[in-house]
Design a protein around this motif. Structure first.
Motif, PDB file in Angstrom:
ATOM      1  N   GLY A   7       0.778  -1.311   0.045  1.00  0.00           N
ATOM      2  CA  GLY A   7       0.089  -0.044   0.084  1.00  0.00           C
ATOM      3  C   GLY A   7       0.961   1.131  -0.003  1.00  0.00           C
ATOM      4  N   ALA A   8       2.053   1.106  -0.649  1.00  0.00           N
ATOM      5  CA  ALA A   8       2.855   2.078  -0.503  1.00  0.00           C
ATOM      6  C   ALA A   8       2.579   3.515  -1.249  1.00  0.00           C
ATOM      7  CB  ALA A   8       4.287   1.686  -1.061  1.00  0.00           C
ATOM      8  N   MET A  11      -2.207   7.611   0.359  1.00  0.00           N
ATOM      9  CA  MET A  11      -1.887   8.890   1.102  1.00  0.00           C
ATOM     10  C   MET A  11      -1.072   8.546   2.351  1.00  0.00           C
ATOM     11  SD  MET A  11      -3.058  10.603   3.974  1.00  0.00           S
ATOM     12  CE  MET A  11      -4.812  10.005   4.790  1.00  0.00           C
ATOM     13  N   GLY A  13       0.733   5.311   3.032  1.00  0.00           N
ATOM     14  CA  GLY A  13       1.785   4.740   2.658  1.00  0.00           C
ATOM     15  C   GLY A  13       2.988   5.432   2.261  1.00  0.00           C
ATOM     16  N   GLY A  49       2.006  -5.619  -7.403  1.00  0.00           N
ATOM     17  CA  GLY A  49       1.435  -6.649  -6.992  1.00  0.00           C
ATOM     18  C   GLY A  49       0.383  -6.608  -5.907  1.00  0.00           C
ATOM     19  N   ALA A  51      -1.525  -7.504  -2.919  1.00  0.00           N
ATOM     20  CA  ALA A  51      -1.372  -7.845  -1.256  1.00  0.00           C
ATOM     21  C   ALA A  51      -2.147  -9.415  -1.015  1.00  0.00           C
ATOM     22  CB  ALA A  51      -1.695  -6.880  -0.438  1.00  0.00           C
ATOM     23  N   ALA A  70       0.009  -0.660   4.688  1.00  0.00           N
ATOM     24  CA  ALA A  70      -0.701   0.864   4.724  1.00  0.00           C
ATOM     25  C   ALA A  70      -1.882   0.728   3.864  1.00  0.00           C
ATOM     26  CB  ALA A  70       0.077   1.747   4.521  1.00  0.00           C
ATOM     27  N   LEU A  71      -2.314  -0.767   3.653  1.00  0.00           N
ATOM     28  CA  LEU A  71      -3.505  -1.338   2.832  1.00  0.00           C
ATOM     29  C   LEU A  71      -4.820  -0.414   3.067  1.00  0.00           C
ATOM     30  CD1 LEU A  71      -2.557  -4.966   2.328  1.00  0.00           C
ATOM     31  CD2 LEU A  71      -2.403  -3.274   0.471  1.00  0.00           C
ATOM     32  N   PRO A  73      -9.048  -0.551   2.900  1.00  0.00           N
ATOM     33  CA  PRO A  73     -10.371  -1.452   2.225  1.00  0.00           C
ATOM     34  C   PRO A  73     -10.991  -0.847   1.155  1.00  0.00           C
ATOM     35  CG  PRO A  73     -10.812  -0.164   4.390  1.00  0.00           C
ATOM     36  CD  PRO A  73      -9.467   0.189   3.838  1.00  0.00           C
ATOM     37  N   ARG A  75     -13.300   1.096  -1.196  1.00  0.00           N
ATOM     38  CA  ARG A  75     -14.000   2.382  -0.798  1.00  0.00           C
ATOM     39  C   ARG A  75     -15.061   2.565  -2.247  1.00  0.00           C
ATOM     40  NH1 ARG A  75      -8.524   5.574   1.045  1.00  0.00           N
ATOM     41  NH2 ARG A  75      -8.707   5.010   3.173  1.00  0.00           N
ATOM     42  N   GLY A 108      -7.021   1.822  12.099  1.00  0.00           N
ATOM     43  CA  GLY A 108      -8.159   2.809  11.936  1.00  0.00           C
ATOM     44  C   GLY A 108      -8.202   3.595  13.443  1.00  0.00           C
ATOM     45  N   ALA A 109      -9.066   4.534  13.539  1.00  0.00           N
ATOM     46  CA  ALA A 109      -9.209   5.190  14.757  1.00  0.00           C
ATOM     47  C   ALA A 109     -10.694   4.980  15.351  1.00  0.00           C
ATOM     48  CB  ALA A 109      -9.187   6.649  14.583  1.00  0.00           C
ATOM     49  N   GLU A 133     -15.640   1.319   7.044  1.00  0.00           N
ATOM     50  CA  GLU A 133     -13.780   1.236   7.100  1.00  0.00           C
ATOM     51  C   GLU A 133     -13.426   1.037   8.567  1.00  0.00           C
ATOM     52  OE1 GLU A 133     -12.286   3.484   4.257  1.00  0.00           O
ATOM     53  OE2 GLU A 133     -10.275   3.676   5.244  1.00  0.00           O
ATOM     54  N   GLU A 162      -8.623  12.032  12.853  1.00  0.00           N
ATOM     55  CA  GLU A 162      -8.312  12.849  11.430  1.00  0.00           C
ATOM     56  C   GLU A 162      -6.743  12.855  11.477  1.00  0.00           C
ATOM     57  OE1 GLU A 162      -9.720  16.847  11.155  1.00  0.00           O
ATOM     58  OE2 GLU A 162     -11.242  16.380  12.742  1.00  0.00           O
ATOM     59  N   ILE A 163      -6.482  12.151  10.102  1.00  0.00           N
ATOM     60  CA  ILE A 163      -5.125  12.221   9.606  1.00  0.00           C
ATOM     61  C   ILE A 163      -5.229  12.387   8.144  1.00  0.00           C
ATOM     62  CG2 ILE A 163      -5.570   9.583   9.093  1.00  0.00           C
ATOM     63  CD1 ILE A 163      -2.409   9.360   9.289  1.00  0.00           C
TER      64      ILE A 163
HETATM   65  N1  LIG Z   1      -8.716   8.018  11.238  1.00  0.00           N
HETATM   66  C1  LIG Z   1      -8.650   6.906  10.509  1.00  0.00           C
HETATM   67  O1  LIG Z   1      -9.091   6.065  11.265  1.00  0.00           O
HETATM   68  C2  LIG Z   1      -8.170   6.876   9.211  1.00  0.00           C
HETATM   69  C3  LIG Z   1      -8.043   7.911   8.261  1.00  0.00           C
HETATM   70  C4  LIG Z   1      -7.633   7.672   6.929  1.00  0.00           C
HETATM   71  C5  LIG Z   1      -6.943   6.244   6.594  1.00  0.00           C
HETATM   72  N2  LIG Z   1      -7.049   5.434   7.692  1.00  0.00           N
HETATM   73  C6  LIG Z   1      -6.316   4.055   7.221  1.00  0.00           C
HETATM   74  O2  LIG Z   1      -5.234   4.090   6.914  1.00  0.00           O
HETATM   75  C7  LIG Z   1      -4.683   3.278   5.817  1.00  0.00           C
HETATM   76  C8  LIG Z   1      -4.427   3.970   4.414  1.00  0.00           C
HETATM   77  O3  LIG Z   1      -5.278   4.824   3.982  1.00  0.00           O
HETATM   78  P1  LIG Z   1      -5.067   5.673   2.940  1.00  0.00           P
HETATM   79  O4  LIG Z   1      -5.976   6.805   2.822  1.00  0.00           O
HETATM   80  O5  LIG Z   1      -3.471   5.889   2.842  1.00  0.00           O
HETATM   81  O6  LIG Z   1      -5.232   5.055   1.598  1.00  0.00           O
HETATM   82  P2  LIG Z   1      -5.239   5.014  -0.026  1.00  0.00           P
HETATM   83  O7  LIG Z   1      -4.569   6.280  -0.263  1.00  0.00           O
HETATM   84  O8  LIG Z   1      -6.245   4.599  -0.422  1.00  0.00           O
HETATM   85  O9  LIG Z   1      -3.728   4.118  -0.023  1.00  0.00           O
HETATM   86  C9  LIG Z   1      -4.123   2.608  -0.271  1.00  0.00           C
HETATM   87  C10 LIG Z   1      -2.899   1.940  -0.775  1.00  0.00           C
HETATM   88  O10 LIG Z   1      -2.986   0.549  -0.935  1.00  0.00           O
HETATM   89  C11 LIG Z   1      -2.865   0.054  -2.114  1.00  0.00           C
HETATM   90  N3  LIG Z   1      -3.664  -1.156  -2.316  1.00  0.00           N
HETATM   91  C12 LIG Z   1      -5.048  -1.072  -2.157  1.00  0.00           C
HETATM   92  N4  LIG Z   1      -5.429  -2.611  -2.326  1.00  0.00           N
HETATM   93  C13 LIG Z   1      -4.289  -3.215  -2.503  1.00  0.00           C
HETATM   94  C14 LIG Z   1      -4.097  -4.584  -2.932  1.00  0.00           C
HETATM   95  N5  LIG Z   1      -5.043  -5.409  -2.592  1.00  0.00           N
HETATM   96  N6  LIG Z   1      -2.947  -4.985  -3.068  1.00  0.00           N
HETATM   97  C15 LIG Z   1      -1.838  -3.890  -2.925  1.00  0.00           C
HETATM   98  N7  LIG Z   1      -1.998  -2.726  -2.860  1.00  0.00           N
HETATM   99  C16 LIG Z   1      -3.145  -2.419  -2.541  1.00  0.00           C
HETATM  100  C17 LIG Z   1      -3.193   1.254  -3.096  1.00  0.00           C
HETATM  101  O11 LIG Z   1      -2.511   1.400  -4.406  1.00  0.00           O
HETATM  102  P3  LIG Z   1      -3.263   0.555  -5.730  1.00  0.00           P
HETATM  103  O12 LIG Z   1      -4.660   0.819  -5.776  1.00  0.00           O
HETATM  104  O13 LIG Z   1      -2.540   0.718  -6.846  1.00  0.00           O
HETATM  105  O14 LIG Z   1      -3.103  -1.252  -5.248  1.00  0.00           O
HETATM  106  C18 LIG Z   1      -2.643   2.231  -2.360  1.00  0.00           C
HETATM  107  O15 LIG Z   1      -1.154   2.300  -2.351  1.00  0.00           O
HETATM  108  C19 LIG Z   1      -6.254   2.589   5.243  1.00  0.00           C
HETATM  109  O16 LIG Z   1      -6.178   1.219   6.033  1.00  0.00           O
HETATM  110  C20 LIG Z   1      -7.218   3.432   6.029  1.00  0.00           C
HETATM  111  O17 LIG Z   1      -8.252   2.893   6.717  1.00  0.00           O
HETATM  112  C21 LIG Z   1      -7.583   5.320   8.940  1.00  0.00           C
END
Ligand SMILES: NC(=O)c1ccc[n+]([C@@H]2O[C@H](COP(=O)([O-])OP(=O)(O)OC[C@H]3O[C@@H](n4cnc5c(N)ncnc54)[C@H](OP(=O)(O)O)[C@@H]3O)[C@@H](O)[C@H]2O)c1
Length: 217
Positions: A7-8, A11, A13, A49, A51, A70-71, A73, A75, A108-109, A133, A162-163
């Protein structure tokens, strides 16, 4: 340290990738797109790849000292709980099979406690749009605390409520299962500061088999 980051390009990652690369770690950055999370650096390798591909993840994990996830779910409006649990079940099985024990997860929070037995996600003001989520993430934490975490040295790191992209200040607090707030009652962290705490934990492994949380001050 050799780090496999799943998940690199996301946002969160991409900030973890930047922080780890800046500290001199060797980062293999995995996403389905295979894009690089940042500018080309000798210690950053982008790999395409999925995951959920257990053979790929087991092979890659075995070539690294730690796995970071940093995967996110799905959306797309569908219920993310079952697919996210399936993804993390496949992932934990693959890491276990690889022989690499260290797994650090962006959490998650919503599952943080705001009172005895009361999670943030259960509060009336919690936005409906994020409930799926949040519950999917609680399921992953439950998985890690149970059979999914067997044989793994995992740490699950919940961000503040909030992140978002922001400043790298280096000023934050670590907590446990209870939701921490700033003196003004807010719960915020920049993705850059979260990445500092995440890479600190990758390097130091001081919270084995535990959930920790990170909040800005
Ligand atoms: N306050 C909170 O609780 C809060 C707020 C924001 C985020 N988060 C959590 O933080 C985490 C990251 O969130 P984010 O906003 O950074 O997400 P994001 O921007 O959507 O990034 C997700 C990453 O995962 C990759 N990905 C998704 N499914 C994949 C799979 N099956 N295999 C390989 N790569 C995969 C995506 O790239 P590809 O699509 O190219 O694969 C992308 O690099 C999440 O788990 C989210 O729930 C929590």
């Amino acid at each position: 340290m050799k780090i496999l980051l799943l998940g690199a390009t996301g946002m969160v990652g991409s900030r973890i990738a930047k922080e780890a690369v800046a500290r001199g770690h060797e980062v293999t950055a995995v996403s389905r797109s295979g894009k690089s999370p940042g500018e080309a650096r000798p210690n950053l390798t982008a790999v395409a790849g999925d995951a959920s591909d257990t053979a790929l993840v087991a092979r890659l994990a075995g070539e690294h000292e730690a796995v970071a996830s940093a995967l996110a779910p799905p959306r797309d409006g569908s219920d993310p709980r079952e697919p996210f649990t399936a993804l993390y079940t496949a992932l934990t099985d693959a890491v276990r099979a690889s022989g690499t024990e260290r797994l650090v997860v962006v959490g998650g929070a919503g599952s943080l406690l705001v009172g005895p037995g009361k999670r943030l996600v259960d509060t009336p003001d919690f936005p409906d749009a994020y409930k799926g989520e949040a519950l999917a993430h609680h399921d992953v934490l439950t998985l890690l605390r149970g059979r999914g975490g067997d044989g793994l040295n995992w740490t699950y790191i919940s961000p503040a409520a909030e992140i978002a992209p922001g400043e790298r200040t280096g000023t934050f607090r670590l907590g446990d299962d209870r939701m921490l707030t700033a003196p003004d009652g807010s719960s915020r962290i920049s993705a850059e500061d979260y990445a500092i705490a995440f890479v600190d934990e990758l390097e130091q492994a001081v919270h084995p088999k535990r959930r920790i949380s990170v909040v800005g001050i």
